[in-house]
Design an enzyme around this catalytic site. Structure first.
Site, PDB file in Angstrom:
ATOM      1  N   SER A 689       6.104  -7.209  79.105  1.00 58.32           N
ATOM      2  CA  SER A 689       5.269  -6.004  79.222  1.00 58.32           C
ATOM      3  C   SER A 689       5.741  -4.850  78.350  1.00 58.32           C
ATOM      4  O   SER A 689       5.038  -3.847  78.241  1.00 58.32           O
ATOM      5  CB  SER A 689       5.220  -5.550  80.685  1.00 58.32           C
ATOM      6  OG  SER A 689       6.493  -5.193  81.148  1.00 58.32           O
ATOM      7  N   LYS A 732       4.028   0.757  88.280  1.00 55.69           N
ATOM      8  CA  LYS A 732       4.359   1.416  87.016  1.00 55.69           C
ATOM      9  C   LYS A 732       3.723   2.801  86.923  1.00 55.69           C
ATOM     10  O   LYS A 732       4.366   3.775  86.494  1.00 55.69           O
ATOM     11  CB  LYS A 732       3.919   0.531  85.846  1.00 55.69           C
ATOM     12  CG  LYS A 732       4.714  -0.764  85.721  1.00 55.69           C
ATOM     13  CD  LYS A 732       4.163  -1.654  84.618  1.00 55.69           C
ATOM     14  CE  LYS A 732       4.964  -2.943  84.492  1.00 55.69           C
ATOM     15  NZ  LYS A 732       4.437  -3.840  83.449  1.00 55.69           N
TER      16      LYS A 732
END
Length: 794
Positions: A689, A732
């Site tokens: 990611s 996140k």
């Protein structure tokens, strides 16, 4: 004084006496060389006892001062050495020692200067001689008695051996030496002391003392053997009498068990056992009743039957399957977690409509402190079931779950069966904590045992190794927890329904603190409501500046410290408590752990903020890149895993391929190496990611344009520039919001997950969805985007 040099034969555990024959095992090269030299040169050899048996090369200080000169009568070669037969000749005192030659290891040996010493002599005085003779006769009689005691079943043979070994020797001193050699329980050091004595009276008295010790040891050993023999005979006698008693009772129709067995039989009779289990129990009871209570297997069989009596074979609590009640309980115990609560209520709804349905095996996944364990307790309270919890963290032995077979010493049932026994019902809510931290080694794979335990099609007849009888686990409501799914084996994961518990926003933490944490800490500290009253500003400050986590565990500890210090302040100052404000927090919680809302401001070129998902929730990390010498090529540090290292290489390759479009000089890429680092360097990191974050950092480095410090990004980068979706979006974004960042760049395919964000967070955040890296670079590096725009205008 006559001196002579003789080859040295040092002995580890044998003291050689004059006029006696000894068989010695010789293995050291120097010792073999000394023996061979004595035989070849027709010389005598010096035997001396070592002070330390482990010393392979004893020097003069490592040998006793008195030794025995002997002649070698025979050598028999053996593997690793030789057996040497020697005959002792005379006592000597050892003096200087030195190497006899300069040969190799196999031919070199040591020679020692020796001085002859006389043997102890009977005195000429008639009175003293009579005393010595009396001691000699007493020692001989004691030695004969020891020989008889050592072989009580064959006294005649023992007497013949004694006559051959001792009585045939004419010299009384040599007789005494022989007695000392034959004493089994006398240490070699004590025998060496006998060899060193010159005075006949001391010599005989020392031997007399050793023989008295020897006879005491032999008598003690004989008594112990007699006691052991009597104990065995007593057990055999009891066994025969018990059989006779049972036969008489059966004949009279009075076949009653002992009281403890009768009590155990009564307990088992009151338990509603399945038919096949009942047959096994009757067989075990019959076997136990025939056992002696002193038998080794008696307690094992009894413990086994007690376990069967204690297990809830047919004890089931009636479920309280009221969805409104369950909703109330879940809302009382937990704030937020709407998706998780909804799924739990759906599972309860199925059980309400179909009580025979198999309960779903729920797996709560999330960082620490978000309420996974307490959710299990709430489910048990909502259903009216017993709750049991067991931790699987660090479990390596499969037998811990399946149990140990009864053939092993200290065997016990597995943890699953023990938890059911503690619950006392067959349908408890059983929480298996930390299922992602299971280990595996030579003792088996616990996750393989869990696959049977958690499978409704198999656990109806679960067989614990200790119980070895089918036990129905199908009514157990299993709940598992883990911090991350990566550690859970895929076959095991397929048996569970995963429910993700993500981190909390600041507003959710405020509400949780008001509803649960502060009241609990207030009660623990014994404070009144007005004595522990934090303002909203103080609570928010504590959340932002003193804790930074996905859950509320650190916040709970912080409030606990505030409560403890406020309690002390009230007791010592006797002052009226006032509301706790932001200004009071430094005295109560100490210095701030997090100085600013953002980790960095005014980023330099080559640094890009990224978003990561860890076991403890979301986090903001910074990818740093700098130019190095071209020979260095690509240096990667920061404890990055294989996937992240490959992301760096893919990002560099793609930036090179689109350098013209980004207005980056290719020569800059070709003529320089790069060093990519991701703090904190001691924490392992991996995953795809960070791909667009690394590419953005490289674009910033090569163009010397800064990345915006109020933005963070996440997304996997392909070699063709596509931005692929990633996981953990909610965590996140919450991490970015927690650190003060209000703008995030996300893959477009993750757009649907934005609905999971709390409404206040979603309203405050600016989200840019991208399909390609170029779109992300335009937003993250405004200077580079304006340069590209002006270039198009020209």
């Amino acid at each position: 004084m006559t001196m002579e040099k003789l080859p040295l034969l040092p002995l580890k555990n044998v003291a050689v006496f004059p006029e006696l024959i000894h068989a010695l095992i010789v293995g050291r090269p120097a010792s073999l060389a000394a023996v061979k030299a004595a035989v070849e040169d027709n010389r005598e050899v010096l035997t001396a006892l070592q002070k330390d048996p482990n010393d392979e090369r004893p020097d003069r200080d490592g040998l006793y001062d008195i030794g025995t000169v002997a002649t070698v009568t025979r050598i028999e070669q053996r593997e690793g050495g030789a057996q040497v037969i020697v005959r002792g000749l005379r006592r000597v005192r050892l003096h200087d020692m030195a190497p006899a030659n300069d040969g190799d290891e196999e031919t070199s040996y040591i020679e020692v200067e020796v001085e002859d010493l006389p043997l102890p002599m009977l005195p000429d005085d008639s009175e003293e001689r009579a005393k010595a003779s009396a001691l000699i006769r007493d020692n001989l009689e004691t030695a004969r008695r020891i020989a008889h005691m050592a072989s009580p079943q064959n006294a005649q043979n023992a007497d013949q051996i004694f006559q051959q070994m001792v009585a045939t020797i004419d010299d009384p001193v040599t007789q005494m030496y022989r007695i000392v050699v034959l004493a089994d329980n006398v240490e070699q050091v004590e025998k060496q002391k006998i060899l060193e004595i010159d005075d006949i009276q001391s010599f005989l008295e020392s031997i007399h003392h050793l023989l008295r010790q020897e006879i005491a040891i032999v008598e003690m050993r004989r008594d112990l053997e007699s006691q052991a023999r009597e104990g065995i005979e007593q057990q055999q006698r009891e066994h025969v009498l018990r059989h006779q008693k049972r036969a008489i009772e059966q004949a009279l129709g009075e076949d009653d068990d002992d009281e403890d067995i009768a009590e155990l039989r009564k307990q088992l009779r009151n338990v509603k056992l399945p038919d096949d289990v009942r047959k096994e129990v009757e067989r075990e009871l019959k076997r136990l009743s025939k056992m002696s209570t002193n038998a080794a297997d008696y307690q094992v069989a009894r413990s086994y039957l007690e376990l069967i009596a204690e297990l809830p074979w047919n004890v089931i609590t009636e479920d309280t399957l009221d969805l409104d009640h369950a909703q109330t309980v879940l809302d009382e115990d937990h704030y937020g977690l709407d998706d998780v609560k909804e799924r739990i209520l759906e599972s309860l709804a199925v059980l309400t409509l179909n009580p025979e349905a198999k309960a779903s095996i729920l797996c709560f996944v999330g960082p620490p402190g978000v309420g996974k364990t307490s959710l299990g307790q709430s489910i048990a309270r909502a259903m009216g079931r017993k709750f049991e919890r067991m931790s699987l963290g660090g479990l390596h032995d499969e037998s811990e779950l399946r149990g140990h077979r009864r053939t092993y010493i200290g065997a016990m049932p597995g943890r699953i069966l023990q938890a059911v026994r503690r619950a006392g019902v067959r349908n408890p809510v059983l929480m298996l904590d930390e299922v992602d931290k299971l280990g595996r080694d030579f003792r088996g794979d616990p996750s393989a045992a869990l696959m049977e335990i958690l499978d409704p099609a198999q656990n109806k007849e679960f067989r614990d190794n200790y119980l070895n009888l089918p036990f129905d686990l199908s009514k157990v409501f299993f709940i598992t927890t883990c911090n991350h799914l990566d550690g859970v084996p895929r076959p095991l994961l397929d048996r569970m329904e995963v429910l993700e518990l993500t981190g909390y926003s600041e507003l959710e933490k405020l509400e949780i603190a008001r509803r649960y944490l502060i009241p609990r800490q207030r009660e623990n500290a014994g404070l009144a409501e007005e004595q522990l009253d934090l303002t909203d500003e103080a609570l928010s400050w504590a959340i932002r500046r003193h804790t930074r986590e996905a859950g509320v565990r650190e916040l709970d500890r912080a409030i606990g410290r505030v409560a403890s210090k406020r309690a002390r302040q009230i007791l010592q100052s006797k002052q009226t408590a006032e509301s706790i404000t932001v200004d009071d927090l430094p005295d109560l919680l100490g210095p701030e752990k997090f100085k600013s809302d953002r980790q960095r401001e005014n980023l330099v070129a080559g640094v890009a903020p990224g978003l990561a998902y860890t076991e403890t929730g979301g986090d903001v990390l910074y990818v740093e890149a700098t130019l190095t010498h071209k020979d260095d090529k690509t240096i990667i540090t920061g404890h990055l895993g294989q996937v992240m290292q490959e992301s760096v290489k893919a990002a560099r390759s793609y930036i090179w391929s689109v350098a013209d479009a980004l207005h980056i000089d290719r020569a800059m890429i070709e003529q320089n190496g790069i060093h990519v680092h991701v703090p904190a360097g001691a924490v392992p990191k991996d995953g795809p990611s960070a791909g667009i974050t690394m590419a953005t950092a490289l674009a910033s480095l090569y163009s010397n344009k800064r990345v915006r410090d109020d933005i963070a990004m996440t997304g996997e980068l392909t070699l063709s520039g596509l931005v692929l979706p990633v996981g953990g979006i909610r965590e996140k974004v919450l991490a970015a919001h927690r650190t003060g960042i209000r703008h995030v760049i996300l893959p477009r395919d993750n757009e649907a997950e934005l609905a999971k964000l709390p409404t206040p967070v979603r309203d405050e955040m600016t989200v840019t969805l991208v399909d390609r890296l170029e779109d992300a670079v335009k937003v993250a590096i405004p200077d580079l985007a304006s340069l590209a725009a002006s270039s198009k205008g020209h």
